[in-house]
Design an enzyme around this catalytic site. Sequence first.
Site, short mmCIF file in Angstrom:
data_model
loop_
_atom_site.label_atom_id
_atom_site.label_comp_id
_atom_site.label_asym_id
_atom_site.label_seq_id
_atom_site.Cartn_x
_atom_site.Cartn_y
_atom_site.Cartn_z
N THR A 163 32.63 62.57 20.01
CA THR A 163 32.94 64.00 19.88
C THR A 163 31.99 64.90 20.86
O THR A 163 30.99 64.36 21.62
CB THR A 163 32.63 64.75 18.41
OG1 THR A 163 31.23 64.61 18.00
CG2 THR A 163 33.59 64.09 17.52
N LYS A 210 24.58 62.82 23.31
CA LYS A 210 23.17 62.78 23.35
C LYS A 210 22.41 63.72 22.15
O LYS A 210 21.23 63.54 21.65
CB LYS A 210 22.83 63.54 24.78
CG LYS A 210 23.31 62.93 25.88
CD LYS A 210 23.05 63.98 27.04
CE LYS A 210 24.18 64.95 27.38
NZ LYS A 210 25.03 64.91 28.34
N VAL A 253 22.80 57.95 28.41
CA VAL A 253 22.04 58.36 29.47
C VAL A 253 22.57 57.20 30.67
O VAL A 253 23.06 56.13 30.34
CB VAL A 253 20.60 57.59 29.52
CG1 VAL A 253 19.80 58.01 30.85
CG2 VAL A 253 19.74 58.56 28.38
N GLY A 267 35.02 67.66 36.31
CA GLY A 267 34.74 67.10 35.10
C GLY A 267 33.35 66.81 34.92
O GLY A 267 33.18 66.39 33.78
N GLU A 296 28.72 70.36 32.18
CA GLU A 296 28.89 70.35 30.95
C GLU A 296 29.73 71.66 30.37
O GLU A 296 30.02 72.52 31.31
CB GLU A 296 27.37 70.55 30.35
CG GLU A 296 26.38 69.44 30.10
CD GLU A 296 26.98 68.31 29.58
OE1 GLU A 296 27.01 68.39 28.11
OE2 GLU A 296 26.83 67.19 29.86
N LYS A 298 18.06 63.65 28.58
CA LYS A 298 18.36 62.40 28.83
C LYS A 298 16.81 61.63 28.79
O LYS A 298 16.57 60.71 28.50
CB LYS A 298 18.91 62.09 30.01
CG LYS A 298 20.67 62.41 29.76
CD LYS A 298 21.28 62.50 31.15
CE LYS A 298 22.89 62.76 31.01
NZ LYS A 298 23.30 63.47 31.99
N GLY A 342 31.97 60.75 33.42
CA GLY A 342 33.41 60.42 33.57
C GLY A 342 33.88 59.80 32.51
O GLY A 342 33.23 58.93 31.73
#
Length: 343
Positions: free
Chosen positions: A96, A125, A152, A206, A209, A224, A321
């Site tokens: 999600t 994350k 990451v 894309g 964020e 990260k 991606g």
Amino acid sequence: MGVNVALIGCGNVGQGFLSLVLEKRKELEAQGLKINVVAVCDKLRGSAYDPDGLNISKILELASKSEISSYPGGLTGLDPISTITKTNANVVLEATWTDLKTGEPAYTHIKEALSAKRHVITTNKGPVLLYLKELQRLAETNGVEFRFEGVVLSGTPVFNLVRECLPGSEIVSFRGILNGTTNYILTKMEEGLSFEEALKEAQRLGYAEADPTMDIEGLDAGAKALILANVIMGASLGFNDMECKGITGLKVEDLRAALSNGKRYKLIATGYKENGVVKVRVAPEEVPLSDPLANILGTLNAITFSTDTIGDVTIVGRGAGGREAGYALFSDLISLSRKITSM
Ligand code: HSE
């Protein structure tokens, strides 16, 4: 051997994963591994469950129209928690959206899954940054695995690389380009685009964020780097424990001046030890062109690990991606399946 998978979140990453299962299914079955996707649940696109396995081509077709709930046969309309706890899935993939402040909704999904003795693999994350130790303990208590290779560098191996390929080595420090959006912006600005034009292009691809401030102010790279420090250097750091500066102050003239001095501006995330204490810093740095990180262009990411055994090891690859992050779920699932079926 086979695994039953429930996928929570069927956006770009979830669909990337499903496409890989379709593409590689025959090969995996020939090696004795059957991936049965039994349930898919997405807040916007709908849900479907078939204990015998869903038709993945059909799910992909319906996901593209946000009509998963019109899946023929099986059960539809399950919410995420029922999908996790009331289906016959033994592995839950959590893909999600990311919320770095609360970790939700992924945090709740992961806790429910681990408590219900489901193995969990995520690319999210938020929960890994905020609740790593708690979730690792919960997994251990319940005798299941919690994996997160994709948080990451997405599908480019980092945690699995350190665990599987550098055993017995201490990671003394790391330096990396951990955010594709800012690296793309810096590359394009060197080529003459303005900051705004380059950011717009990164959003179109894309990479950025949902809130691109997270990228350009260095917070995504920082999250990260904190996760890396916590996982591979044994730290317990949160957002307030790092120095963080993004790229918004950089101008085209700064980038050109650096180049004419044989250097290139990069947003560098660093994890290092000072008097035995692990620290994390994110900031634009002028990197000499002789450094491998100076030649990482566009949306590529890279990390150099400094080890106490063989010196520096650098890995370069795509860091974002749908297919790339989908591959992180896929590769974690294959190694998890091999492990749990050999036990
Ligand atoms: N916004 C992130 C990036 C996506 O640009 O790298 C991958 O975490």
